[in-house]
Enzyme design. Structure first.
Site, PDB file in Angstrom:
ATOM      1  N   SER A   1     -37.923   6.962 -30.516  1.00  0.00           N
ATOM      2  CA  SER A   1     -36.585   7.772 -30.532  1.00  0.00           C
ATOM      3  C   SER A   1     -36.392   8.317 -29.160  1.00  0.00           C
ATOM      4  O   SER A   1     -37.468   8.824 -28.508  1.00  0.00           O
ATOM      5  CB  SER A   1     -37.162   9.085 -31.334  1.00  0.00           C
ATOM      6  OG  SER A   1     -37.589   8.716 -32.773  1.00  0.00           O
TER       7      SER A   1
ATOM      8  N   CYS B   1     -38.391  15.145 -37.572  1.00  0.00           N
ATOM      9  CA  CYS B   1     -38.679  13.845 -36.949  1.00  0.00           C
ATOM     10  C   CYS B   1     -40.595  13.775 -37.005  1.00  0.00           C
ATOM     11  O   CYS B   1     -40.883  14.923 -36.361  1.00  0.00           O
ATOM     12  CB  CYS B   1     -38.100  13.831 -35.509  1.00  0.00           C
ATOM     13  SG  CYS B   1     -38.554  12.242 -34.554  1.00  0.00           S
TER      14      CYS B   1
ATOM     15  N   ASP C   1     -35.629  11.530 -39.077  1.00  0.00           N
ATOM     16  CA  ASP C   1     -35.971  10.261 -38.063  1.00  0.00           C
ATOM     17  C   ASP C   1     -37.583  10.220 -38.383  1.00  0.00           C
ATOM     18  O   ASP C   1     -38.000  10.981 -37.430  1.00  0.00           O
ATOM     19  CB  ASP C   1     -35.523  10.706 -36.712  1.00  0.00           C
ATOM     20  CG  ASP C   1     -35.570   9.538 -35.747  1.00  0.00           C
ATOM     21  OD1 ASP C   1     -35.878   8.350 -36.202  1.00  0.00           O
ATOM     22  OD2 ASP C   1     -35.920   9.729 -34.365  1.00  0.00           O
TER      23      ASP C   1
ATOM     24  N   TRP D   1     -41.256   7.963 -39.252  1.00  0.00           N
ATOM     25  CA  TRP D   1     -41.827   6.654 -39.147  1.00  0.00           C
ATOM     26  C   TRP D   1     -43.285   6.619 -39.617  1.00  0.00           C
ATOM     27  O   TRP D   1     -43.589   7.957 -39.747  1.00  0.00           O
ATOM     28  CB  TRP D   1     -41.760   5.970 -37.641  1.00  0.00           C
ATOM     29  CG  TRP D   1     -42.355   6.929 -36.598  1.00  0.00           C
ATOM     30  CD1 TRP D   1     -43.609   6.879 -36.453  1.00  0.00           C
ATOM     31  CD2 TRP D   1     -41.618   7.849 -35.872  1.00  0.00           C
ATOM     32  NE1 TRP D   1     -43.978   7.979 -35.419  1.00  0.00           N
ATOM     33  CE2 TRP D   1     -42.804   8.599 -35.164  1.00  0.00           C
ATOM     34  CE3 TRP D   1     -40.325   8.344 -35.654  1.00  0.00           C
ATOM     35  CZ2 TRP D   1     -42.532   9.330 -34.188  1.00  0.00           C
ATOM     36  CZ3 TRP D   1     -40.218   9.225 -34.627  1.00  0.00           C
ATOM     37  CH2 TRP D   1     -41.294   9.793 -33.747  1.00  0.00           C
TER      38      TRP D   1
HETATM   39  P1  FAD Z   1     -49.495  -1.445 -33.300  1.00  0.00           P
HETATM   40  O1  FAD Z   1     -50.342  -2.307 -32.812  1.00  0.00           O
HETATM   41  O2  FAD Z   1     -48.183  -1.572 -33.769  1.00  0.00           O
HETATM   42  O3  FAD Z   1     -50.421  -0.694 -34.328  1.00  0.00           O
HETATM   43  C1  FAD Z   1     -49.641   0.494 -35.223  1.00  0.00           C
HETATM   44  C2  FAD Z   1     -50.521   0.614 -36.729  1.00  0.00           C
HETATM   45  O4  FAD Z   1     -50.555  -0.525 -37.433  1.00  0.00           O
HETATM   46  C3  FAD Z   1     -52.002   0.938 -36.349  1.00  0.00           C
HETATM   47  O5  FAD Z   1     -52.060   2.405 -36.061  1.00  0.00           O
HETATM   48  C4  FAD Z   1     -52.538   0.756 -37.802  1.00  0.00           C
HETATM   49  O6  FAD Z   1     -52.359   1.704 -38.631  1.00  0.00           O
HETATM   50  C5  FAD Z   1     -51.887  -0.647 -38.158  1.00  0.00           C
HETATM   51  N1  FAD Z   1     -52.599  -1.764 -37.614  1.00  0.00           N
HETATM   52  C6  FAD Z   1     -52.289  -2.506 -36.410  1.00  0.00           C
HETATM   53  N2  FAD Z   1     -53.327  -3.648 -36.463  1.00  0.00           N
HETATM   54  C7  FAD Z   1     -53.857  -3.367 -37.404  1.00  0.00           C
HETATM   55  C8  FAD Z   1     -55.153  -4.093 -38.083  1.00  0.00           C
HETATM   56  N3  FAD Z   1     -55.384  -5.197 -37.534  1.00  0.00           N
HETATM   57  N4  FAD Z   1     -55.432  -3.783 -39.396  1.00  0.00           N
HETATM   58  C9  FAD Z   1     -55.059  -2.799 -39.928  1.00  0.00           C
HETATM   59  N5  FAD Z   1     -54.081  -1.818 -39.426  1.00  0.00           N
HETATM   60  C10 FAD Z   1     -53.586  -2.291 -38.235  1.00  0.00           C
HETATM   61  N6  FAD Z   1     -43.851   6.494 -31.874  1.00  0.00           N
HETATM   62  C11 FAD Z   1     -43.970   7.363 -30.750  1.00  0.00           C
HETATM   63  O7  FAD Z   1     -44.991   7.413 -29.880  1.00  0.00           O
HETATM   64  N7  FAD Z   1     -42.949   8.133 -30.136  1.00  0.00           N
HETATM   65  C12 FAD Z   1     -41.762   7.963 -30.901  1.00  0.00           C
HETATM   66  O8  FAD Z   1     -40.696   8.634 -30.431  1.00  0.00           O
HETATM   67  C13 FAD Z   1     -41.588   6.976 -31.862  1.00  0.00           C
HETATM   68  N8  FAD Z   1     -40.309   6.875 -32.508  1.00  0.00           N
HETATM   69  C14 FAD Z   1     -40.150   5.959 -33.661  1.00  0.00           C
HETATM   70  C15 FAD Z   1     -39.028   5.915 -34.053  1.00  0.00           C
HETATM   71  C16 FAD Z   1     -38.736   4.968 -35.313  1.00  0.00           C
HETATM   72  C17 FAD Z   1     -37.523   4.624 -35.815  1.00  0.00           C
HETATM   73  C18 FAD Z   1     -39.889   4.144 -35.562  1.00  0.00           C
HETATM   74  C19 FAD Z   1     -39.928   3.121 -36.683  1.00  0.00           C
HETATM   75  C20 FAD Z   1     -41.158   4.412 -35.117  1.00  0.00           C
HETATM   76  C21 FAD Z   1     -41.422   5.275 -33.868  1.00  0.00           C
HETATM   77  N9  FAD Z   1     -42.711   5.320 -33.451  1.00  0.00           N
HETATM   78  C22 FAD Z   1     -42.709   6.255 -32.486  1.00  0.00           C
HETATM   79  C23 FAD Z   1     -43.608   4.444 -33.737  1.00  0.00           C
HETATM   80  C24 FAD Z   1     -43.791   3.292 -32.740  1.00  0.00           C
HETATM   81  O9  FAD Z   1     -42.756   2.500 -32.970  1.00  0.00           O
HETATM   82  C25 FAD Z   1     -44.960   2.260 -33.050  1.00  0.00           C
HETATM   83  O10 FAD Z   1     -44.940   2.265 -34.153  1.00  0.00           O
HETATM   84  C26 FAD Z   1     -46.356   3.263 -32.333  1.00  0.00           C
HETATM   85  O11 FAD Z   1     -46.048   3.381 -30.842  1.00  0.00           O
HETATM   86  C27 FAD Z   1     -47.252   2.191 -32.465  1.00  0.00           C
HETATM   87  O12 FAD Z   1     -47.018   1.049 -31.920  1.00  0.00           O
HETATM   88  P2  FAD Z   1     -48.331   0.044 -31.161  1.00  0.00           P
HETATM   89  O13 FAD Z   1     -47.643  -1.339 -30.724  1.00  0.00           O
HETATM   90  O14 FAD Z   1     -49.033   0.639 -29.883  1.00  0.00           O
HETATM   91  O15 FAD Z   1     -49.429   0.028 -32.253  1.00  0.00           O
END
Ligand code: FAD
Length: 693
Positions: free
Chosen positions: A453, A646, A691, A693
Site C-alpha cells: 500500500s 488497513c 485495504d 491482506w
Molecule cells: P513471502 O516470502 O511472500 O512470505 C509471506 C508469507 O507466506 C510467510 O509469512 C508465510 O506465512 C508464508 N510462507 C512463505 N513461504 C512459506 C513456506 N515455505 N511454508 C509455509 N508458509 C510459507 N506488507 C507490508 O509490509 N506493508 C504494506 O503496506 C503492505 N501492503 C499490502 C497491500 C496489499 C494489497 C497486499 C495484498 C499485501 C500487502 N502487504 C504489505 C503484504 C506484502 O505484499 C507481502 O505479502 C509481505 O511483505 C511479505 O512478502 P515477502 O515476499 O517478504 O514474504
C-alpha cells in the site's frame, strides 16, 4: 538434463500403481506471456492471436479448456495442474487459458461433449481478479449477448458442461464471491455443472487440501458424465530443455533474468504494467524500527520519466529476486550447482503451452528470477517427485507424505519448509539429479510480485512512491529454521546497499543485488503500479476515521500527508482521526517523528490515537481504543465520516468491523444486528473501505 530414461520409466510405473490418485505432472504450461516483446494489456488483440476459444480448441483438437482468473498465481497453478492431470489420468485433450485472453460471446457454441473449467480467485471486496474483470462484466451484465442471439430466458448455455473451483479467504466479507456468482450466472443461463462448485479457503490455511479433496470428487463425476476411463498416469514433460554449449552466459541473446526482450536489449520502454516492470531507482531508504532483531523499511521509489503515475491509496508491486542462499540450495539439491551458468533453451513440447520466462537462459537465472522456490510446498508436487528420488528410502517417504495429508501438514507445511529443504531432509547429502528440470518449471509457481500500500500522497510527491514494509522473519518455536520473506529481505538488502554496503547480506541470505548484467546497479528494483479503489472522499472537508495498526498505517501516512499539505495551502480540512497500534512507543511506533509535523499543519483537525499492546498490564489494541472513543466516533459518523481500515485481514479488520457495529448500536439505542446492518450499508456505499491482506 542427465538422467537414465529406463530408470524413470520403471520408477514411474511403480509410483503410479502405489498412489494411483496422484498424478505426477502439475503444470500444463503457464501461459501468461511475461516476456512479450511489447507490453500488452490485452495480448491477443495486439499479437493477432484469436480471442475465440471455441475455434482455438477445434484447431488444436482439444476437448477441455481450463480458464483461470488469478491474482497471485495460485488459480493459474491449479488450472495448469488440473489440465495436466486431466490429460495424464483421463486422456482429456486439454488447454490452459488466461481468462482475459478470450471473449465469451460464443460460450453458447461450446460443443456439448467438451468441458470448460473455471478456476476463479476472489480478490479484495468480492471482486474479480484483474484478468477476470471483462469475463465477469460480460456474464454479470443485464443481458449477456451471445453469438447465436438467444436471450437469457431461452437458456443459451444449454450445451455448456463446466466445473468450477473458487479461491477465497473466509476472513473477507465476500467469501468466494466470484465462484458463487459465476456459478449462479452459468446455471441460470442453462449450463450444467459437473460436481460441486468447490471453494478453497486461504483464511483457514486449507486452500491446497480443499482443492485436492474437491478435485477427486469432481473427476469422478466428469469421468461418469463424459464416459472417460482412468489410465495409468505417466509423467510427460511439458518443456524440452536443451543445454546449448555454443552460447555463453555473456552472449547478448541470453536472458540472465531480464523480464523481456526490450529489457535484454537495454531498450526497456513503457507502458509499464504487470507484464513489463519499470526498473525503478530507489531514491531513499530508512529503517523505521528502533529494535535490533526486527526491521521495517521506509523506501521511496522514483518513477519520474517512466510514464507511471499513482494516486493516493494505490498499490505498488515489487518484483523480487530470490536470495543467493536459497538459489544455491535448490540448484545443489538438484545437482545443478556446477552447471548453473550453462545456457539452456527451454521450449514447450505442445503448441498450446508457453514457457513462462524468456529463453535462452541459464539454470541460475530461471531459479533466481522466475521460480517461487521459497513458497509453501504442494503435497501433490511432492508426490510427483517420487519416481525421481535418489534412493528407495526417499521415494517411500515421498509416497508416504504425498498420500497422507496429516503427516504432510505436520512434517512439511507447519514447519515452513521450502522445496529444497524438503529434498535435503529426505535424502541428506544426496542430489536429486533425476528430477527433470521441466518438472521444476511446471510444478512450482513462478515468482509473483508482492503488493504494498503506497504510503505517500501523490499530491505531495507525485514522482516518489513510498512504501512501508515490515521484513518477514518467522522463527517457529523449537525449530532452528527461520522463514525469511522473499521480497522484504530483498528490499532490506537493497537498503543495505544504498547505505554503503557493497555485499548486503541480511541474515546470511546474499543477493545478486546488481541484477542481470548489472542492470539494477544495486539500487534499482523492478516495479509496477496497481490502481485501487481505496480512496479518500473527494471533498477534503469530510471527516475520516482511519484504523491502521502496524504497517496498516501505510496508506494513512499518505492520507494524513495529503491533508496536511492541503491545510498548509489554506484549504479547509475535515476531522482526520487515526487509530494506530503497535507493540510499544519506543520500538515500532511507525513515523513517530512525522505525526507532530502533520499535526502542526492540521491543528485540531488531526488526532492520533495510539494503542501500545505491550506497555500496560493488559494488551490494548486499536479496536479497544476505538470503543473508548465511541462518542466521538459516533458524532463523526453522524457528520458523514468515511471509515478506512488497513492491515491484517484475519483478526483486526473483523474486530474493527464488529466494534463499529457495536458503537452504532450503543450510541443510537439500536440492537447489535441493526448496528451491523448500518456498517454493511456503509460498506456497500463505499463509506467504509478496507485495504487488508
Ligand atoms: P513471502 O516470502 O511472500 O512470505 C509471506 C508469507 O507466506 C510467510 O509469512 C508465510 O506465512 C508464508 N510462507 C512463505 N513461504 C512459506 C513456506 N515455505 N511454508 C509455509 N508458509 C510459507 N506488507 C507490508 O509490509 N506493508 C504494506 O503496506 C503492505 N501492503 C499490502 C497491500 C496489499 C494489497 C497486499 C495484498 C499485501 C500487502 N502487504 C504489505 C503484504 C506484502 O505484499 C507481502 O505479502 C509481505 O511483505 C511479505 O512478502 P515477502 O515476499 O517478504 O514474504
Amino acid at each position: 538434463i542427465e538422467y537414465d530414461t529406463a530408470d524413470i520409466v520403471i520408477l514411474t510405473a511403480i509410483f503410479a500403481v502405489t498412489i494411483a490418485y496422484f498424478t505426477k505432472g502439475t503444470l500444463w504450461g503457464k501461459p501468461k506471456d511475461l516476456f512479450a516483446d511489447v507490453a500488452h494489456t490485452n495480448g491477443s488483440a495486439k499479437t493477432g492471436k484469436t480471442r475465440d476459444f471455441v475455434k482455438k480448441m477445434a484447431e488444436t483438437d482439444r476437448n477441455a479448456i481450463f480458464f483461470y482468473g488469478s491474482q497471485t498465481g495460485t488459480a493459474e497453478d491449479y488450472a495448469s495442474r488440473l489440465a495436466k492431470e486431466g490429460h495424464a489420468r483421463f486422456g482429456l485433450r486439454t488447454i490452459v487459458a488466461d481468462i482475459e485472453d478470450y471473449d465469451f460471446e460464443n460460450l453458447d457454441t461450446f460443443p456439448s461433449d467438451h468441458l470448460a473449467v473455471f478456476l476463479l480467485a476472489t480478490y479484495g471486496e468480492g471482486e474479480p481478479t484483474d484478468n477476470a474483470v471483462e469475463f465477469y462484466e460480460f456474464l454479470s451484465g443485464d443481458e449477456p449477448q451471445f453469438s447465436e442471439g438467444a436471450s437469457a430466458d431461452e437458456k443459451p448455455l444449454q450445451n455448456l458442461k463446466y466445473v468450477t473451483f473458487g479461491l477465497g479467504n473466509n476472513t473477507y466479507e465476500h467469501y468466494n464471491a466470484m465462484v458463487r456468482r459465476v456459478d449462479g450466472f452459468l446455471t441460470k443461463l442453462g449450463a450444467t455443472r459437473y460436481g460441486s462448485a468447490g471453494e478453497g479457503d486461504d483464511g483457514a490455511g486449507t486452500m491446497e487440501e480443499d482443492f485436492l479433496a474437491w478435485k477427486e470428487e469432481m473427476w469422478q463425476v466428469v469421468c461418469k458424465e463424459m464416459g472417460l476411463e482412468e489410465r495409468e498416469a505417466v509423467y510427460e514433460p511439458v518443456f524440452k530443455i536443451t543445454e546449448d554449449e555454443s552460447l555463453s552466459p555473456e552472449s547478448d541473446t541470453v536472458y540472465l533474468g531480464e523480464p523481456n526482450k526490450n529489457h535484454l536489449e537495454g531498450k526497456a520502454k513503457g507502458p509499464y504494467n504487470s507484464h513489463n516492470p519499470f526498473i525503478a531507482p530507489i531514491a531513499k531508504s530508512s529503517e523505521l524500527f528502533s529494535v535490533k532483531d526486527r526491521n521495517c523499511l521506509h523506501m521511496e521509489i522514483d518513477i519520474s520519466g517512466s510514464g507511471l503515475s499513482y494516486t493516493t491509496g494505490d498499490h505498488i508491486a515489487i518484483w523480487p529476486t530470490n536470495s543467493g542462499k536459497e538459489t544455491d540450495r535448490i540448484l545443489n539439491a538438484l545437482g545443478l550447482g556446477e552447471k548453473r551458468h550453462t545456457v539452456i533453451r527451454v521450449e514447450a513440447l505442445d503448441s498450446t503451452s508457453k514457457v513462462p520466462f524468456p529463453s535462452p537462459t541459464t539454470y541460475d537465472a530461471v531459479i533466481r528470477y522466475h521460480v517461487e522456490i521459497n513458497g509453501l510446498v504442494s503435497r501433490q508436487f511432492v508426490a510427483s517427485l517420487a519416481p525421481f528420488a535418489p534412493s528407495d528410502k526417499a521415494k517411500a517417504e515421498l509416497v508416504r507424505l504425498g498420500g497422507d495429508k496429516d503427516a504432510f501438514a505436520e512434517e512439511i507445511s507447519s514447519r515452513y519448509l521450502n522445496i529444497a529443504q524438503v529434498l535435503e531432509m529426505l535424502a541428506p547429502g544426496q542430489t536429486w539429479s533425476a528430477i527433470p528440470f521441466s518438472l521444476i518449471i511446471e510444478g512450482i509457481n513462478r515468482v509473483q510480485p508482492r503488493y504494498y500500500s503506497i504510503s505517500s500522497s501523490s499530491f505531495v510527491q507525485k514522482d516518489h512512491i513510498a512504501i512501508t514494509a515490515v521484513v518477514e522473519s518467522i522463527r517457529l518455536p523449537g525449530s532452528k529454521h527461520i522463514l525469511k520473506g522473499v521480497t522484504t529481505n530483498y528490499l532490506l538488502a537493497l537498503k543495505q546497499t544504498q547505505h554503503g554496503d557493497p555485499n548486503p547480506d541480511p541474515h546470511g541470505l546474499t543477493y545478486d543485488i546488481t541484477g542481470p548484467r548489472n542492470k539494477y546497479d544495486g539500487i534499482h528494483v523492478p516495479i509496477h503500479v496497481r490502481h485501487s479503489n481505496f480512496k479518500m472522499p473527494s471533498n477534503p472537508e469530510k471527516p475520516i476515521i482511519m484504523i491502521g495498526p502496524g504497517t496498516g498505517v501505510a496508506p494513512f501516512r499518505a492520507f494524513v500527508q495529503e491533508r496536511a499539505a492541503l491545510a498548509a495551502e489554506g484549504k479547509k480540512v475535515g476531522k482526520t482521526l487515526l487509530f494506530f497500534g503497535c507493540r510499544n512507543s519506543t520500538e515500532d511506533f511507525l513515523y513517530k517523528d512525522e505525526w507532530p509535523e502533520y499535526a502542526s499543519k492540521l491543528g485540531d483537525s488531526f488526532k492520533l490515537v495510539t494503542a501500545f499492546s505491550r506497555e500496560g498490564p493488559k494488551k490494548v489494541y486499536v479496536q479497544h481504543r476505538l470503543q473508548e472513543h465511541a462518542d466521538e466516533v459516533n458524532e463523526l459518523l453522524k457528520a458523514g465520516a468515511y471509515i478506512y481500515v488497513c492491515g491484517d485481514a484475519a483478526h483486526m479488520a473483523r474486530d474493527v468491523n464488529a466494534t463499529f457495529g457495536r458503537i452504532i448500536a450503543e450510541k443510537r439505542g439500536q440492537t447489535e444486528a441493526q448496528g451491523e446492518e448500518v456498517v454493511k450499508r456503509m460498506r456497500s456505499s463505499n463509506q467504509y473501505q478496507e485495504d487488508v491482506w
